[in-house]
Write an enzyme that holds these catalytic residues in place. Sequence first.
Site, PDB file in Angstrom:
ATOM      1  N   LYS A   1      -0.295 -34.540 -23.802  1.00 27.55           N
ATOM      2  CA  LYS A   1      -1.299 -33.569 -24.228  1.00 27.55           C
ATOM      3  C   LYS A   1      -0.902 -32.854 -25.511  1.00 27.55           C
ATOM      4  O   LYS A   1      -1.740 -32.611 -26.388  1.00 27.55           O
ATOM      5  CB  LYS A   1      -1.553 -32.558 -23.104  1.00 27.55           C
ATOM      6  CG  LYS A   1      -2.160 -33.175 -21.849  1.00 27.55           C
ATOM      7  CD  LYS A   1      -3.492 -33.859 -22.129  1.00 27.55           C
ATOM      8  CE  LYS A   1      -4.196 -34.290 -20.856  1.00 27.55           C
ATOM      9  NZ  LYS A   1      -5.519 -34.908 -21.124  1.00 27.55           N
TER      10      LYS A   1
ATOM     11  N   TYR B   1       3.083 -35.822 -18.862  1.00 29.27           N
ATOM     12  CA  TYR B   1       1.758 -35.234 -19.057  1.00 29.27           C
ATOM     13  C   TYR B   1       1.780 -34.239 -20.216  1.00 29.27           C
ATOM     14  O   TYR B   1       0.923 -34.276 -21.106  1.00 29.27           O
ATOM     15  CB  TYR B   1       1.324 -34.548 -17.762  1.00 29.27           C
ATOM     16  CG  TYR B   1      -0.102 -34.053 -17.770  1.00 29.27           C
ATOM     17  CD1 TYR B   1      -1.165 -34.921 -17.538  1.00 29.27           C
ATOM     18  CD2 TYR B   1      -0.389 -32.706 -17.979  1.00 29.27           C
ATOM     19  CE1 TYR B   1      -2.474 -34.465 -17.520  1.00 29.27           C
ATOM     20  CE2 TYR B   1      -1.690 -32.237 -17.963  1.00 29.27           C
ATOM     21  CZ  TYR B   1      -2.738 -33.120 -17.740  1.00 29.27           C
ATOM     22  OH  TYR B   1      -4.028 -32.658 -17.732  1.00 29.27           O
TER      23      TYR B   1
END
Length: 243
Positions: A152, A148
């Site tokens: 990002k 994740y």
Amino acid sequence: MAQDFAGQTVIVTGAGKGIGRATTAMLAARGAAVVAIARTEADLSSLASATGCRTISADLLDSAAARAAMKEAGTADHLVNCAGTNVLESVIDMTEEGYEAVLGINLRAALICSQEFARARIAAGGGGSILNVTSIAGHRGFPNHLCYAASKAGLEGATRVLAKELGPHGIRVNAVAPGITLTELAAAAWSDPAKSEPMMVRTPMQRFCEVEDVASTIVMMISGDAAMVTGAVMPIDGGFLAV
């Protein structure tokens, strides 16, 4: 009024739930014709009933489906890349399946949607904007967020490249980096004080984000009120990253 979107079309991915849904509702209330892209038909149906948006069902993990959805959406004035997912895995336990799901939706799909949007906008004479939804996880190392965080942080790097390359065409590209945002899923995940208190202690505003907090900033960033803002990453975290 710069935040009146009458006569403008906005594509919102990940529109079925959470931040994407709140953004769709807010834009529709301000006059935008919203094209909502999401995977779940039931979410899209209820969203269309509530906001009058046009809907497209697509699994953005499938690159071909992502391109087809953007082509079906047609030329728009703005794109909000809100589709996202997470698979909680430690460094040691990371799986290829988790990696593919998280990077595929959070990063690759956003780049594909941005590419298709930009091609259509340039063909239409340029202008408009792209807004990418990233996360403070791209700035701080949270356990079990390996893929994740990579997705990002990668999207923020891509935001700067997009801004550089698309600026000459009058297309602005920015990102917002929310902190903990109380979607239904997150509210359950952060209800344990053992997890939430260490985050709250570092948050000057002493609360977590509501989806409307993020949506209102997204609306501002794509509006004419931010006409000279591009290549920026705006934290929406109650001051967490500042202290």
